[in-house]
Scaffold this motif. Structure first.
Motif, PDB file in Angstrom:
ATOM      1  N   GLU A 121      -4.928   7.392  -1.272  1.00  0.00           N
ATOM      2  CA  GLU A 121      -3.660   7.324  -0.544  1.00  0.00           C
ATOM      3  C   GLU A 121      -2.485   7.652  -1.456  1.00  0.00           C
ATOM      4  OE1 GLU A 121      -3.809   4.388   3.216  1.00  0.00           O
ATOM      5  OE2 GLU A 121      -3.739   3.377   1.287  1.00  0.00           O
ATOM      6  N   THR A 122      -2.571   7.246  -2.712  1.00  0.00           N
ATOM      7  CA  THR A 122      -1.503   7.598  -3.655  1.00  0.00           C
ATOM      8  C   THR A 122      -1.395   9.113  -3.776  1.00  0.00           C
ATOM      9  OG1 THR A 122      -1.697   5.556  -4.932  1.00  0.00           O
ATOM     10  CG2 THR A 122      -0.751   7.448  -6.062  1.00  0.00           C
ATOM     11  N   LEU A 123      -2.530   9.784  -3.914  1.00  0.00           N
ATOM     12  CA  LEU A 123      -2.522  11.241  -4.026  1.00  0.00           C
ATOM     13  C   LEU A 123      -1.900  11.900  -2.802  1.00  0.00           C
ATOM     14  CD1 LEU A 123      -5.995  11.889  -5.674  1.00  0.00           C
ATOM     15  CD2 LEU A 123      -3.802  12.750  -6.538  1.00  0.00           C
ATOM     16  N   SER A 124      -2.203  11.403  -1.629  1.00  0.00           N
ATOM     17  CA  SER A 124      -1.731  12.058  -0.412  1.00  0.00           C
ATOM     18  C   SER A 124      -0.330  11.644   0.001  1.00  0.00           C
ATOM     19  CB  SER A 124      -2.704  11.787   0.739  1.00  0.00           C
ATOM     20  OG  SER A 124      -2.767  10.405   1.037  1.00  0.00           O
ATOM     21  N   LEU A 125       0.087  10.431  -0.373  1.00  0.00           N
ATOM     22  CA  LEU A 125       1.353   9.914   0.139  1.00  0.00           C
ATOM     23  C   LEU A 125       2.442   9.714  -0.910  1.00  0.00           C
ATOM     24  CD1 LEU A 125       0.022   7.217   2.646  1.00  0.00           C
ATOM     25  CD2 LEU A 125       0.937   9.481   3.185  1.00  0.00           C
ATOM     26  N   LEU A 126       2.077   9.483  -2.170  1.00  0.00           N
ATOM     27  CA  LEU A 126       3.095   9.155  -3.177  1.00  0.00           C
ATOM     28  C   LEU A 126       3.286  10.237  -4.226  1.00  0.00           C
ATOM     29  CD1 LEU A 126       2.491   5.336  -3.830  1.00  0.00           C
ATOM     30  CD2 LEU A 126       3.991   6.461  -2.156  1.00  0.00           C
ATOM     31  N   CYS A 127       2.239  10.962  -4.563  1.00  0.00           N
ATOM     32  CA  CYS A 127       2.394  12.001  -5.582  1.00  0.00           C
ATOM     33  C   CYS A 127       3.407  13.048  -5.117  1.00  0.00           C
ATOM     34  CB  CYS A 127       1.052  12.662  -5.884  1.00  0.00           C
ATOM     35  SG  CYS A 127      -0.021  11.656  -6.928  1.00  0.00           S
ATOM     36  N   GLY A 128       4.361  13.339  -5.985  1.00  0.00           N
ATOM     37  CA  GLY A 128       5.423  14.272  -5.652  1.00  0.00           C
ATOM     38  C   GLY A 128       6.638  13.631  -5.020  1.00  0.00           C
ATOM     39  N   GLN A 129       6.537  12.347  -4.666  1.00  0.00           N
ATOM     40  CA  GLN A 129       7.673  11.630  -4.093  1.00  0.00           C
ATOM     41  C   GLN A 129       8.533  11.032  -5.211  1.00  0.00           C
ATOM     42  OE1 GLN A 129       8.367  11.558  -0.720  1.00  0.00           O
ATOM     43  NE2 GLN A 129       6.675  13.020  -0.656  1.00  0.00           N
ATOM     44  N   PRO A 130       9.802  10.716  -4.927  1.00  0.00           N
ATOM     45  CA  PRO A 130      10.708  10.194  -5.964  1.00  0.00           C
ATOM     46  C   PRO A 130      10.478   8.709  -6.244  1.00  0.00           C
ATOM     47  CG  PRO A 130      11.878  10.385  -3.905  1.00  0.00           C
ATOM     48  CD  PRO A 130      10.517  10.991  -3.671  1.00  0.00           C
ATOM     49  N   VAL A 131       9.284   8.385  -6.674  1.00  0.00           N
ATOM     50  CA  VAL A 131       8.914   7.005  -6.974  1.00  0.00           C
ATOM     51  C   VAL A 131       8.184   7.007  -8.306  1.00  0.00           C
ATOM     52  CG1 VAL A 131       6.739   7.209  -5.688  1.00  0.00           C
ATOM     53  CG2 VAL A 131       7.729   4.950  -6.092  1.00  0.00           C
ATOM     54  N   TYR A 132       8.389   5.968  -9.104  1.00  0.00           N
ATOM     55  CA  TYR A 132       7.696   5.843 -10.383  1.00  0.00           C
ATOM     56  C   TYR A 132       6.321   5.202 -10.164  1.00  0.00           C
ATOM     57  CZ  TYR A 132      12.087   6.775 -12.850  1.00  0.00           C
ATOM     58  OH  TYR A 132      13.236   7.361 -13.331  1.00  0.00           O
ATOM     59  N   LEU A 133       5.344   5.652 -10.926  1.00  0.00           N
ATOM     60  CA  LEU A 133       4.018   5.044 -10.938  1.00  0.00           C
ATOM     61  C   LEU A 133       3.744   4.550 -12.348  1.00  0.00           C
ATOM     62  CD1 LEU A 133       1.973   7.770  -8.990  1.00  0.00           C
ATOM     63  CD2 LEU A 133       3.205   5.799  -8.035  1.00  0.00           C
ATOM     64  N   ASP A 134       3.291   3.285 -12.471  1.00  0.00           N
ATOM     65  CA  ASP A 134       2.903   2.832 -13.806  1.00  0.00           C
ATOM     66  C   ASP A 134       1.379   2.898 -13.940  1.00  0.00           C
ATOM     67  OD1 ASP A 134       1.469   0.321 -13.577  1.00  0.00           O
ATOM     68  OD2 ASP A 134       3.308  -0.839 -13.555  1.00  0.00           O
TER      69      ASP A 134
ATOM     70  N   THR B 154       0.841  -1.192   0.000  1.00  0.00           N
ATOM     71  CA  THR B 154       0.000   0.000   0.000  1.00  0.00           C
ATOM     72  C   THR B 154       0.880   1.247   0.000  1.00  0.00           C
ATOM     73  OG1 THR B 154      -0.030   0.111   2.409  1.00  0.00           O
ATOM     74  CG2 THR B 154      -1.770  -1.217   1.346  1.00  0.00           C
ATOM     75  N   PRO B 155       0.342   2.409  -0.326  1.00  0.00           N
ATOM     76  CA  PRO B 155       1.156   3.631  -0.292  1.00  0.00           C
ATOM     77  C   PRO B 155       1.866   3.879   1.040  1.00  0.00           C
ATOM     78  CG  PRO B 155      -0.795   4.047  -1.594  1.00  0.00           C
ATOM     79  CD  PRO B 155      -0.974   2.667  -0.996  1.00  0.00           C
ATOM     80  N   PRO B 156       1.242   3.662   2.198  1.00  0.00           N
ATOM     81  CA  PRO B 156       2.020   3.848   3.431  1.00  0.00           C
ATOM     82  C   PRO B 156       3.220   2.911   3.530  1.00  0.00           C
ATOM     83  CG  PRO B 156      -0.326   3.864   3.924  1.00  0.00           C
ATOM     84  CD  PRO B 156      -0.194   3.435   2.490  1.00  0.00           C
ATOM     85  N   MET B 157       3.061   1.663   3.075  1.00  0.00           N
ATOM     86  CA  MET B 157       4.194   0.734   3.085  1.00  0.00           C
ATOM     87  C   MET B 157       5.295   1.221   2.155  1.00  0.00           C
ATOM     88  SD  MET B 157       2.257  -2.960   2.950  1.00  0.00           S
ATOM     89  CE  MET B 157       0.859  -3.326   4.006  1.00  0.00           C
ATOM     90  N   VAL B 158       4.897   1.716   0.971  1.00  0.00           N
ATOM     91  CA  VAL B 158       5.881   2.225   0.015  1.00  0.00           C
ATOM     92  C   VAL B 158       6.643   3.402   0.617  1.00  0.00           C
ATOM     93  CG1 VAL B 158       6.163   3.379  -2.208  1.00  0.00           C
ATOM     94  CG2 VAL B 158       4.634   1.402  -2.014  1.00  0.00           C
ATOM     95  N   ARG B 159       5.954   4.307   1.297  1.00  0.00           N
ATOM     96  CA  ARG B 159       6.630   5.449   1.918  1.00  0.00           C
ATOM     97  C   ARG B 159       7.650   4.977   2.949  1.00  0.00           C
ATOM     98  NH1 ARG B 159       4.753  10.839   1.683  1.00  0.00           N
ATOM     99  NH2 ARG B 159       6.490  11.198   3.106  1.00  0.00           N
ATOM    100  N   ARG B 160       7.305   3.954   3.720  1.00  0.00           N
ATOM    101  CA  ARG B 160       8.255   3.461   4.723  1.00  0.00           C
ATOM    102  C   ARG B 160       9.485   2.850   4.066  1.00  0.00           C
ATOM    103  NH1 ARG B 160       3.320   2.623   7.624  1.00  0.00           N
ATOM    104  NH2 ARG B 160       2.945   0.537   6.794  1.00  0.00           N
ATOM    105  N   VAL B 161       9.292   2.130   2.978  1.00  0.00           N
ATOM    106  CA  VAL B 161      10.436   1.569   2.260  1.00  0.00           C
ATOM    107  C   VAL B 161      11.291   2.676   1.657  1.00  0.00           C
ATOM    108  CG1 VAL B 161      11.095   0.189   0.236  1.00  0.00           C
ATOM    109  CG2 VAL B 161       9.331  -0.651   1.808  1.00  0.00           C
ATOM    110  N   MET B 162      10.655   3.683   1.073  1.00  0.00           N
ATOM    111  CA  MET B 162      11.394   4.791   0.484  1.00  0.00           C
ATOM    112  C   MET B 162      12.219   5.533   1.529  1.00  0.00           C
ATOM    113  SD  MET B 162       8.373   6.234  -1.972  1.00  0.00           S
ATOM    114  CE  MET B 162       9.191   7.804  -2.227  1.00  0.00           C
TER     115      MET B 162
END
Length: 275
Positions: free
Chosen positions: A188-201, A159-167
């Motif tokens: 959750e993607t909008l609030s936690l991953l957008c703008g972060q240095p991670v690729y989204l497919d 999930t996006p929170p898990m991805v943020r912790r890994v990042m």
């Protein structure tokens, strides 16, 4: 050029059984496969849709099969160098992870696929740490399934929170999060991953028509250099996925980035030699 960053195929002898098992698993989603699961079927589908190259996501679902899965990835690269860009896979409970990754690198493989649902582990569990450490140190990108999967309908293993912790733990890791940050995880993607240095497919855009406004918001909010066109063939129609992306409120310049430029930049940064 159009690059599809998320597809699947199987060895010819295994394809019929694998496709039947997977089709049964996803029956609740009412998905009709677009190919027969073979490399030839994938390439035919690509040509029909106007796709030039496809990244093939191979998955080691148990430790015993990891070596054979990677043998297949290496064989795809040798057999279809102008059409397919195969990824290897590492299983967190397999022995000899560094040696196996080095074998993949020596064969010209520049990324690996993980599917936390198929190994029944959350993405941020310490079991995955050795894989993250190795890939970060050797500059090999990882693409992971994220969000809902019918194999595990009651628990999302990434999930996006898990991805943020890994990042946060592995800030230099080149990470691609499939399905726009996670199937059914758009908020959750909008609030936690957008703008972060991670690729989204962008895979499986067409399977979430009711969430199109949210997905369009993700596409217009996230760093345009970190978006990758993807389908998840054979589980969708590639031509329809292209049409869905074309309907997003993006400039032609950004669409071109998503369709090929970003993929080429990521692949080349991880040592992939384009022909």
């Amino acid at each position: 050029m159009i690059i599809d960053f998320h597809t699947h195929c199987f060895p010819d002898a295994l394809a019929p059984r694998a496709m039947q098992q997977l089709t049964d698993t996803i029956s609740s989603m009412h998905i009709k496969p677009a190919t027969d699961g073979t490399a030839a079927g994938l390439i035919y589908n690509m040509k029909q849709a106007g796709i030039d190259r496809s990244v093939v996501c191979n998955i080691a679902t148990n430790a015993r099969q990891m070596h054979k899965v990677n043998d297949f990835a290496i064989s795809l690269k040798a057999s279809y160098p102008d059409a397919l860009i195969p990824l290897g896979s590492l299983h967190p409970h397999a022995e000899g992870l560094e040696e196996e990754l080095d074998r993949l690198i020596a064969a010209g493989i520049c990324g690996i696929k993980l599917h936390p649902d198929y190994v029944n582990l959350d993405f941020d569990t310490p079991d995955f740490y050795p894989i993250f450490e190795l890939c970060q140190a050797k500059n090999i990108f990882i693409i992971t399934h994220a969000g809902f999967d019918p194999l595990s309908p009651h628990h999302m293993h990434c999930t996006p929170p898990m991805v943020r912790r890994v990042m946060a733990r592995y800030p230099s890791l080149q990470l691609v999060v499939a399905h726009m940050g996670g199937m059914n995880c758009e908020e959750e993607t909008l609030s936690l991953l957008c703008g972060q240095p991670v690729y989204l497919d962008t895979s499986l855009l067409t399977h979430r028509p009711d969430r199109a406004p949210l997905m369009h918001k993700i596409l217009t909010t996230h760093d345009p250099a970190k978006l990758l066109f993807a389908t998840d063939t054979p589980w969708t129609d590639a031509a329809k996925e292209l049409t869905a992306l074309d309907g997003a409120p993006l400039s032609d310049e950004i669409k071109n980035m998503i369709l090929s430029q970003n993929a080429l930049a990521l692949l080349q940064s991880c040592g992939y030699e384009t022909r």
